[in-house]
Every structure is written in structure tokens, then in C-alpha cells.
Design a protein around this motif. Sequence first.
Motif, PDB file in Angstrom:
ATOM      1  N   PHE A  71      22.593   5.798  29.295  1.00 23.26           N
ATOM      2  CA  PHE A  71      22.211   7.203  29.451  1.00 23.26           C
ATOM      3  C   PHE A  71      20.743   7.308  29.829  1.00 23.26           C
ATOM      4  CE2 PHE A  71      26.057   7.369  27.068  1.00 23.26           C
ATOM      5  CZ  PHE A  71      26.687   8.510  27.528  1.00 23.26           C
ATOM      6  N   TRP A  72      20.461   8.256  30.708  1.00 21.02           N
ATOM      7  CA  TRP A  72      19.111   8.541  31.191  1.00 21.02           C
ATOM      8  C   TRP A  72      18.809   9.987  30.817  1.00 21.02           C
ATOM      9  CZ3 TRP A  72      16.511   4.988  34.694  1.00 21.02           C
ATOM     10  CH2 TRP A  72      17.239   3.818  34.940  1.00 21.02           C
ATOM     11  N   PHE A  73      17.673  10.180  30.126  1.00 21.48           N
ATOM     12  CA  PHE A  73      17.296  11.498  29.610  1.00 21.48           C
ATOM     13  C   PHE A  73      15.911  11.916  30.106  1.00 21.48           C
ATOM     14  CE2 PHE A  73      19.771   9.454  26.086  1.00 21.48           C
ATOM     15  CZ  PHE A  73      20.905  10.220  26.170  1.00 21.48           C
ATOM     16  N   ASN A  74      15.645  11.869  31.363  1.00 26.64           N
ATOM     17  CA  ASN A  74      14.369  12.202  32.001  1.00 26.64           C
ATOM     18  C   ASN A  74      13.141  11.601  31.321  1.00 26.64           C
ATOM     19  OD1 ASN A  74      15.205  14.922  30.532  1.00 26.64           O
ATOM     20  ND2 ASN A  74      13.005  15.135  30.730  1.00 26.64           N
ATOM     21  N   THR A  75      13.244  10.318  30.936  1.00 26.38           N
ATOM     22  CA  THR A  75      12.113   9.585  30.382  1.00 26.38           C
ATOM     23  C   THR A  75      12.037   8.212  31.029  1.00 26.38           C
ATOM     24  OG1 THR A  75      13.218   8.372  28.600  1.00 26.38           O
ATOM     25  CG2 THR A  75      12.613  10.663  28.151  1.00 26.38           C
ATOM     26  N   GLU A  76      11.060   7.425  30.613  1.00 23.00           N
ATOM     27  CA  GLU A  76      10.908   6.081  31.173  1.00 23.00           C
ATOM     28  C   GLU A  76      11.876   5.073  30.567  1.00 23.00           C
ATOM     29  OE1 GLU A  76       7.222   3.987  29.714  1.00 23.00           O
ATOM     30  OE2 GLU A  76       6.866   6.003  28.923  1.00 23.00           O
ATOM     31  N   TYR A  77      12.718   5.487  29.641  1.00 22.60           N
ATOM     32  CA  TYR A  77      13.679   4.588  29.008  1.00 22.60           C
ATOM     33  C   TYR A  77      15.107   4.978  29.363  1.00 22.60           C
ATOM     34  CZ  TYR A  77       9.658   3.303  26.209  1.00 22.60           C
ATOM     35  OH  TYR A  77       8.432   2.879  25.819  1.00 22.60           O
ATOM     36  N   ARG A  78      16.018   4.054  29.173  1.00 15.73           N
ATOM     37  CA  ARG A  78      17.441   4.345  29.231  1.00 15.73           C
ATOM     38  C   ARG A  78      18.008   3.967  27.866  1.00 15.73           C
ATOM     39  NH1 ARG A  78      19.754  -0.594  29.944  1.00 15.73           N
ATOM     40  NH2 ARG A  78      18.374  -2.145  30.815  1.00 15.73           N
ATOM     41  N   TYR A  79      19.129   4.549  27.521  1.00 10.92           N
ATOM     42  CA  TYR A  79      19.676   4.390  26.178  1.00 10.92           C
ATOM     43  C   TYR A  79      21.108   3.883  26.235  1.00 10.92           C
ATOM     44  CZ  TYR A  79      15.610   6.777  24.410  1.00 10.92           C
ATOM     45  OH  TYR A  79      14.315   7.102  24.095  1.00 10.92           O
ATOM     46  N   GLY A  80      21.368   2.795  25.518  1.00 14.94           N
ATOM     47  CA  GLY A  80      22.716   2.277  25.385  1.00 14.94           C
ATOM     48  C   GLY A  80      23.370   2.895  24.161  1.00 14.94           C
ATOM     49  N   VAL A  81      24.567   3.410  24.316  1.00 15.65           N
ATOM     50  CA  VAL A  81      25.290   4.029  23.205  1.00 15.65           C
ATOM     51  C   VAL A  81      26.636   3.338  23.007  1.00 15.65           C
ATOM     52  CG1 VAL A  81      26.329   6.165  22.342  1.00 15.65           C
ATOM     53  CG2 VAL A  81      24.148   6.243  23.560  1.00 15.65           C
ATOM     54  N   TYR A  82      27.336   3.082  24.085  1.00 13.27           N
ATOM     55  CA  TYR A  82      28.676   2.494  23.998  1.00 13.27           C
ATOM     56  C   TYR A  82      28.680   1.018  24.390  1.00 13.27           C
ATOM     57  CZ  TYR A  82      29.786   7.472  24.091  1.00 13.27           C
ATOM     58  OH  TYR A  82      29.830   8.816  23.830  1.00 13.27           O
ATOM     59  N   ASP A  83      27.495   0.409  24.582  1.00 10.23           N
ATOM     60  CA  ASP A  83      27.442  -0.989  24.985  1.00 10.23           C
ATOM     61  C   ASP A  83      27.739  -1.914  23.803  1.00 10.23           C
ATOM     62  OD1 ASP A  83      24.972  -0.193  23.821  1.00 10.23           O
ATOM     63  OD2 ASP A  83      23.966  -1.917  24.696  1.00 10.23           O
ATOM     64  N   SER A  84      28.068  -3.155  24.074  1.00 10.36           N
ATOM     65  CA  SER A  84      28.477  -4.099  23.026  1.00 10.36           C
ATOM     66  C   SER A  84      27.367  -4.346  22.011  1.00 10.36           C
ATOM     67  CB  SER A  84      28.950  -5.417  23.642  1.00 10.36           C
ATOM     68  OG  SER A  84      27.912  -6.021  24.391  1.00 10.36           O
ATOM     69  N   THR A  85      26.111  -4.372  22.445  1.00  8.47           N
ATOM     70  CA  THR A  85      24.997  -4.585  21.518  1.00  8.47           C
ATOM     71  C   THR A  85      24.922  -3.469  20.486  1.00  8.47           C
ATOM     72  OG1 THR A  85      23.742  -5.670  23.274  1.00  8.47           O
ATOM     73  CG2 THR A  85      22.501  -4.906  21.363  1.00  8.47           C
ATOM     74  N   THR A  86      25.008  -2.239  20.949  1.00  5.26           N
ATOM     75  CA  THR A  86      24.922  -1.095  20.047  1.00  5.26           C
ATOM     76  C   THR A  86      26.156  -1.022  19.144  1.00  5.26           C
ATOM     77  OG1 THR A  86      23.702   0.078  21.762  1.00  5.26           O
ATOM     78  CG2 THR A  86      24.520   1.389  19.923  1.00  5.26           C
ATOM     79  N   LEU A  87      27.332  -1.236  19.711  1.00  8.13           N
ATOM     80  CA  LEU A  87      28.555  -1.131  18.917  1.00  8.13           C
ATOM     81  C   LEU A  87      28.630  -2.184  17.813  1.00  8.13           C
ATOM     82  CD1 LEU A  87      31.110  -0.319  21.756  1.00  8.13           C
ATOM     83  CD2 LEU A  87      30.177   1.260  20.059  1.00  8.13           C
ATOM     84  N   LYS A  88      27.953  -3.338  17.998  1.00  4.52           N
ATOM     85  CA  LYS A  88      27.942  -4.392  16.975  1.00  4.52           C
ATOM     86  C   LYS A  88      26.873  -4.154  15.913  1.00  4.52           C
ATOM     87  CE  LYS A  88      29.717  -7.948  20.043  1.00  4.52           C
ATOM     88  NZ  LYS A  88      29.386  -9.142  20.821  1.00  4.52           N
ATOM     89  N   SER A  89      25.989  -3.189  16.139  1.00  5.91           N
ATOM     90  CA  SER A  89      24.918  -2.914  15.180  1.00  5.91           C
ATOM     91  C   SER A  89      25.272  -1.676  14.359  1.00  5.91           C
ATOM     92  CB  SER A  89      23.593  -2.695  15.913  1.00  5.91           C
ATOM     93  OG  SER A  89      23.575  -1.433  16.529  1.00  5.91           O
ATOM     94  N   ASN A  90      24.396  -1.347  13.431  1.00  4.07           N
ATOM     95  CA  ASN A  90      24.622  -0.141  12.624  1.00  4.07           C
ATOM     96  C   ASN A  90      23.842   1.054  13.171  1.00  4.07           C
ATOM     97  OD1 ASN A  90      22.068  -0.948  11.965  1.00  4.07           O
ATOM     98  ND2 ASN A  90      22.357  -0.915   9.760  1.00  4.07           N
ATOM     99  N   LYS A  91      23.265   0.905  14.366  1.00  2.00           N
ATOM    100  CA  LYS A  91      22.524   1.999  15.001  1.00  2.00           C
ATOM    101  C   LYS A  91      23.425   2.772  15.951  1.00  2.00           C
ATOM    102  CE  LYS A  91      18.365   1.789  16.360  1.00  2.00           C
ATOM    103  NZ  LYS A  91      17.154   1.541  17.100  1.00  2.00           N
ATOM    104  N   PHE A  92      23.103   4.016  16.150  1.00  2.00           N
ATOM    105  CA  PHE A  92      23.844   4.869  17.073  1.00  2.00           C
ATOM    106  C   PHE A  92      23.518   4.523  18.530  1.00  2.00           C
ATOM    107  CE2 PHE A  92      23.275   9.095  19.327  1.00  2.00           C
ATOM    108  CZ  PHE A  92      24.573   9.142  19.807  1.00  2.00           C
ATOM    109  N   TYR A  93      22.307   4.042  18.792  1.00  2.00           N
ATOM    110  CA  TYR A  93      21.874   3.768  20.159  1.00  2.00           C
ATOM    111  C   TYR A  93      20.863   2.639  20.173  1.00  2.00           C
ATOM    112  CZ  TYR A  93      17.598   6.132  18.778  1.00  2.00           C
ATOM    113  OH  TYR A  93      16.443   6.477  18.135  1.00  2.00           O
ATOM    114  N   THR A  94      20.654   2.064  21.344  1.00  2.00           N
ATOM    115  CA  THR A  94      19.552   1.133  21.574  1.00  2.00           C
ATOM    116  C   THR A  94      18.755   1.655  22.764  1.00  2.00           C
ATOM    117  OG1 THR A  94      21.010  -0.266  22.909  1.00  2.00           O
ATOM    118  CG2 THR A  94      20.661  -0.935  20.632  1.00  2.00           C
TER     119      THR A  94
END
Length: 183
Positions: A71-94
Motif C-alpha cells: 500500500f502507498w499512502f502519499n508518503t516516502e514509504y510503502r506498507y506491507g499488510v498482506y505479505d508473508s512477513t507481516t502475516l507471520k508477525s504479530n504486527k498489522f503492517y510492516t
Amino acid sequence: MPKPPNLSTSFGIYSIYKDKKGNLWFGTNPVGVCRYDGKSFKWITEEDMTEFRNEGANGVRSITEDKNGDFWFNTEYRYGVYDSTTLKSNKFYTRHQSIGGLDGKKNSDLDEYLSIVKDNNNNLWFVTYLDGVWKYDGTKITHYAVKNKSRQIALFCIYKDNKGDLWLGTHGNGAYKFNGITF
């Protein structure tokens, strides 16, 4: 990182986006972005989404999902929400560094933008207020100046219509359509 707001708190909604999984995303000012999955709200309240550098409240004015599901939210970062790294962690996003400044400069002022859209070829198109439109194809960034009689046009938003055509909304100069070469 700011605390997610109470839903009864007053804040502005600047954008709404439906992702590939059918979840709704709300871009707010000044409290970040939240996802509603039909049952509950989850928030991303990172500072890059709530404030422009040294300029006060930014607001999430645009939301899109790229071909990789980030996901891109008009900032210099992008956010993973449904990717394997995030889904294996206890965080909502990376949060991941994205392309940085659109102009390729290390300390660029072009790492925040007003609007973004994904075209039918999975290119991302970024709209800046006074520096035109930038296309990112996953590797290369291309700049499209939007001018009227050599004067740079102030831009607000970009939209992809049902035919895949790209349209720009301007500040006082009407709408512009991309013809494959220029706006």
C-alpha cells in the motif's frame, strides 16, 4: 507514533479505497490511515502519514495498492499488510522504504505527493502540487511536466477512468487527460 483515535473523535476523511480483498481503507487528517474489514478498524498512525516535514498536518489524501499488494499512502514509504512477513508477525503492517524522492535526489522534496493511481499496466502515477506527474514502472521513474504557456500548473489529483485513461484535476486550470505522451 500517535495513538489510534477513538472513532467518535472528530477528524477529516480525505480518501477512501477498497482493496483487492474487499476491505475499506480511510485516509484521514491528522491521524493516519485505517482499514475496516467489516468487523473492526486497524490503524496505521506513523508520523510520515500524519505530518509534512516542518509544515503541519498532511493527511492521507490518496491510497493505492501496487501489483505486489503493498500500500502507498502519499508518503516516502510503502506498507506491507498482506505479505508473508507481516502475516507471520504479530504486527498489522510492516513499513518499507519505497522509491525515495521522485526526482532521484537523496535529499529530495519530492518524496511526498498529493495523489497516486495504478494504471492498467501496473505503473504507479504520482501527482505533486507544483512539479507535475511522475510515473514509476517498478524500475524507472519518468517525469511529465504539466504546463500552460510554459507556466507550471498546480495539480491536486489523478484518476483512472473505466477505459484506463488518466485524468488530472488542477487548481484553477480544469482537467487534463493523458494522451500517451503528455497531459
